[in-house]
Design an enzyme around this catalytic site. Sequence first.
Site, mmCIF file in Angstrom:
data_model
loop_
_atom_site.group_PDB
_atom_site.id
_atom_site.type_symbol
_atom_site.label_atom_id
_atom_site.label_comp_id
_atom_site.label_asym_id
_atom_site.label_seq_id
_atom_site.Cartn_x
_atom_site.Cartn_y
_atom_site.Cartn_z
ATOM 1 N N ARG A 184 0.844 -1.423 -0.052
ATOM 2 C CA ARG A 184 -0.166 -0.072 0.026
ATOM 3 C C ARG A 184 0.623 1.418 0.087
ATOM 4 O O ARG A 184 0.337 2.349 -0.413
ATOM 5 C CB ARG A 184 -1.004 0.053 1.285
ATOM 6 N N GLU B 250 3.683 -10.140 13.746
ATOM 7 C CA GLU B 250 3.131 -10.508 14.991
ATOM 8 C C GLU B 250 3.285 -11.903 15.385
ATOM 9 O O GLU B 250 3.562 -12.494 16.689
ATOM 10 C CB GLU B 250 1.583 -10.462 14.922
#
Length: 170
Positions: A58, A95
Amino acid sequence: MNFKDYIRVIPDFPQPGIRFKDITTLLKDGPAYRAAIDALKELVKDKEIDLIAGPEARGFVIGAPLALALGVGFVPIRKSGKLPGETVEAAYDLEYGKDRLAIHSDSITPGQKILIADDLLATGGTIATSIDLIHQLGGEIVGAAFLIELSYLSGRDKLQGIDVASLMTY
């Protein structure tokens, strides 16, 4: 223009408790997308910028049009193994593990002034890694620009000394 009106918030994505900020609803609206890029341009127009660097993916849809609007070049920062030429790489934490980002080793000349652009500043890990790559090539970071900043995740704390501009804050 209230750009938050063009951001779709999706609850519990990608996991329970997350309120995902979806920019695709802004991107599909040509006038809103243009206005957002123009607004980011206004936030950084006084900086001396040679290149804009944007992390995959993005960061490409924000960084490339912003570079075009400012009349400067764009440098993609990709996941390891995605660029065809010689690269420098840096690891960053996810994560559930680690990943690596890469940049072409000839994409930045020492001393060039670089603005990093991305859609979202969250924890700051991707941007901190992008900064590391740019510094490895001798680039000077003049700032970072984001469509959205999730201030409650304190990503700015990882960007000490970097001028951060955000169009929207949650």
